[in-house]
Design an enzyme around this catalytic site. Structure first.
Site, PDB file in Angstrom:
ATOM      1  N   TYR A  26      -1.290  50.831  30.544  1.00 17.02           N
ATOM      2  CA  TYR A  26      -1.003  50.729  29.160  1.00 17.02           C
ATOM      3  C   TYR A  26       0.673  50.691  29.051  1.00 17.02           C
ATOM      4  CZ  TYR A  26       0.102  51.147  24.175  1.00 17.02           C
ATOM      5  OH  TYR A  26       0.405  50.929  22.843  1.00 17.02           O
ATOM      6  N   ARG A  46       6.717  62.963  23.504  1.00 20.79           N
ATOM      7  CA  ARG A  46       7.326  63.234  22.158  1.00 20.79           C
ATOM      8  C   ARG A  46       6.517  63.174  20.945  1.00 20.79           C
ATOM      9  NH1 ARG A  46      11.911  59.460  20.261  1.00 20.79           N
ATOM     10  NH2 ARG A  46       9.903  58.343  19.769  1.00 20.79           N
ATOM     11  N   ARG A  49      -4.380  56.751  17.382  1.00 20.00           N
ATOM     12  CA  ARG A  49      -4.246  55.880  18.568  1.00 20.00           C
ATOM     13  C   ARG A  49      -3.337  56.725  19.607  1.00 20.00           C
ATOM     14  NH1 ARG A  49      -1.815  51.107  19.097  1.00 20.00           N
ATOM     15  NH2 ARG A  49      -3.235  50.299  20.636  1.00 20.00           N
ATOM     16  N   PHE A  89      24.058  49.276  28.477  1.00 21.59           N
ATOM     17  CA  PHE A  89      22.652  48.824  27.556  1.00 21.59           C
ATOM     18  C   PHE A  89      21.620  49.580  28.466  1.00 21.59           C
ATOM     19  CE2 PHE A  89      19.141  46.003  27.579  1.00 21.59           C
ATOM     20  CZ  PHE A  89      18.790  46.208  26.246  1.00 21.59           C
TER      21      PHE A  89
END
Length: 625
Positions: free
Chosen positions: A334, A381, A391, A456
């Site tokens: 997932y 978290r 979910r 970034f």
């Protein structure tokens, strides 16, 4: 409470279920309406704009539920600048399809404030659920976001971290992240209005990523911005549990998203998602306009990742995630679909931009691990938010070892020592699982050569390791959302200009987690994952030790210089303070000193860190070469 009719202490009130009936007619003359006089005083044919005017007329009495439903669903906007579509904005779809028919869900609202009170002093019942959201309301987020409390330190405690205060001043006023969105090349290439919308909605749906995306070089910035918005739109489709009449319809939407949203310039999806995520889907043609103007190579990457992510999300639609994923394999799968693919897509965008070497596009494993590190941190978290939303993603093969009831919600009510300790055992194992990805993340960062691209990528990574440290052995995870201090965030951002700073951060938090594990064990706490945790932390410490030692040496010199200046400044103030407005003068001196010291620290750190940045070049030099 019927306070409008019977006063503030009205003994009468309503708690009822209401239904909404729609009818369309060729002429209002063909429809006869005879409401019961005890229920309805008057009826009137009105336009949208007229109804809104009537709502503002305080002399008119409307049923509270009618106002709520009208603002929540019926009326989206009355102008192009409005907040999105409602039932009334697309009557043909409303009347000819079942898209908006919901016969299963009961939506519960609190009444407007003026209808609270009464003889029982009734207050809000559902405010935590924020169900009566308005389309485009920036305060409303997808899923269970905002429904559970956030654990924060008091402002006083935050201010006491002086280094973080200085970092905040530096980031906000001295050396902020520079936005390249106004560069000439970007303004000439893209429609200014559509680009402005994309920038605005980016800030609404993700403040954390907006700043780091904007500081990217002009040749890459818009590509990454649109990549993020496209995937955020796809994620909104996946997250909405009520929009689609069946799972089959949701699967079709996910599988075809790359062929509809990225091909049809007029494609929209009305009514899906909440708040600004809904607005993103409803005004998606503006994103498509910017997407269509991107280089073909970038569009090809975005389309490919979107298709593969949609396929992966579709695989999980029929899976019951109320109790999490089945095992670590499914958990990783997932995370790969929703985050690992993002890492791959970014690597490919970096490569086709020419700012990074073409070989970076082939670093599939490292790119995937980067994404998994961030996603697993968020999942850890967000335990309570995800569980409330129905979910969840914590793998059953892990948490069932610790839940005596066999339910994931067992940890959410830590009323006994047994429950609390079981929750910490489970939490620590998952944090350790995420920590084991850190070496690959650092390996990926070491392959970058563009300074802006490095930053970034580095900023989310250091935020993740700091969040894992905050979560480790912290029972607050089970009663709310834990977050690092904003000052700490600023400190981390300021220290991500080079690999030296990033290694120092990873070293610091790996050592912190190790110290917590040692302290807990010394106090008699038996953690089944302790040895594995220590091993994961030691791997990070060994990898980052040389740079961390150098960074610590630099910090000692910088902080020593600042301490001398601070003492001198304090001495000047204390030696001879002015007789008048001494408090104001002292306050001003403190504020000014923080600003000067922040500027000084930035300069000294930059001066001493120049050698460590030798392997990173600004985009301007890379582009020229």
């Amino acid at each position: 409470a019927d306070t409008i009719t019977h006063g503030k202490k009205s003994p009468w009130g309503e708690h009822e279920i209401d239904y909404v009936l729609f009818a369309t007619v060729p002429s209002k003359d063909v429809l006869t309406i005879k409401p019961h006089p005890d229920e309805v005083d008057d009826i009137k044919w009105v336009t949208q704009s007229k109804l809104l005017e009537m709502f503002d007329d305080k002399s008119l009495l409307f049923s509270p539920w009618f106002r709520l439903i009208a603002n929540r669903w019926m009326i989206g906007s009355t102008s192009e600048e409005g907040r999105g579509g409602g039932w009334w904005d697309d009557l043909n779809r409303t009347m000819s399809t079942d898209d908006f028919c919901d016969f299963d869900t009961i939506y519960r609202f609190d009444p407007p404030e003026e209808h609270m009170g009464g003889g029982g002093d009734a207050g809000p019942m559902f405010e935590k659920e924020d169900i009566a959201a308005v389309v485009g309301d920036a305060s409303k987020k997808q899923g269970a976001y905002g429904k559970v409390k956030t654990h924060k330190e008091s402002k006083l405690k935050q201010i006491l971290h002086l280094e973080e205060v200085m970092s905040a001043v530096t980031l906000l006023y001295v050396h902020p992240l520079k936005s390249n969105l106004k560069s000439d090349n970007i303004q000439k290439t893209f429609d200014s209005s559509d680009l402005a919308f994309c920038d605005e909605i980016l800030c609404k749906v993700s403040r954390s990523f907006a700043a780091v995306i904007r500081q990217l070089p002009p040749t890459l910035l818009v590509d990454v911005l649109i990549f993020y918005l496209v995937l955020r739109a796809l994620d909104t489709v996946e997250d909405d549990m009520n929009y689609f009449p069946s799972n089959d319809e949701k699967v079709k939407a996910l599988l075809s998203f790359h062929k509809t949203a990225l091909v049809d310039p007029k494609w929209t999806m009305v009514g899906c998602g909440e708040g600004d995520e809904r607005r993103l889907l409803e005004e998606f043609p503006k994103c498509h306009s910017v997407y269509a103007a991107l280089p073909e190579a970038s569009r090809r990457v975005i389309c490919d990742i979107t298709q593969r992510m949609g396929t992966g999300m579709a695989e999980f639609v029929d899976k019951d995630l109320g109790q999490g994923t089945v095992d670590i394999t499914q958990y990783n799968r997932y995370c790969h679909f929703v985050a690992g693919l993002v890492g791959e897509g970014l690597s490919r965008l970096f490569a086709v931009s020419g700012l990074e070497q073409s070989s970076l596009a082939t670093e599939l494993h490292l790119s995937d691990q980067m994404g998994l590190f961030l996603q697993k941190t968020n999942i850890i978290r967000d335990y309570l938010e995800d569980y409330v939303d129905g979910r969840a993603f914590w793998p059953q093969s892990v948490w069932k070892k610790y839940s005596s009831t066999g339910d994931l919600g067992y940890f959410a009510n830590p009323t006994t020592d047994e429950t609390r300790l079981a929750g910490l055992n489970c939490l620590n194992e998952l944090v350790t699982d995420a920590l084991e990805l850190a070496p690959d993340c650092l390996a990926y960062l070491s392959k970058l050569r563009c300074a802006e691209v490095f930053r970034f990528c580095a900023i989310p990574q250091v935020m993740a390791i700091a969040t894992l440290d905050k979560c480790y052995h912290n029972g607050d995870v089970f009663t709310g959302v834990v977050k690092i201090r904003k000052g700490m965030s600023c400190l981390l951002i300021n220290n991500t200009t080079d690999i030296l700073g990033v290694h120092g951060i990873f070293h610091r938090f790996a050592k912190s987690i190790m110290d917590k594990a040692k302290s807990a064990r010394k106090g008699g706490y038996e953690d089944p994952s302790c040895e594995r945790t220590m091993k994961a932390c030691q791997a990070i410490i060994d990898l980052t030790e040389p740079e961390a030692r150098m960074a610590k040496k630099q910090a000692s010199v910088v902080n020593g210089t600042i301490t001398v200046v601070s003492c001198a400044a304090a001495g000047m103030v204390l030696h001879k303070p002015p007789k008048n407005n001494s408090v104001l003068f002292s306050t001003t001196m403190v504020v000014a000193s923080i600003g000067m010291l922040s500027f000084m620290k930035m300069g000294l750190t930059k001066l001493m860190g120049e050698r460590s940045m030798a392997s990173l070049l600004p985009a301007s030099k890379l582009t020229k070469n």
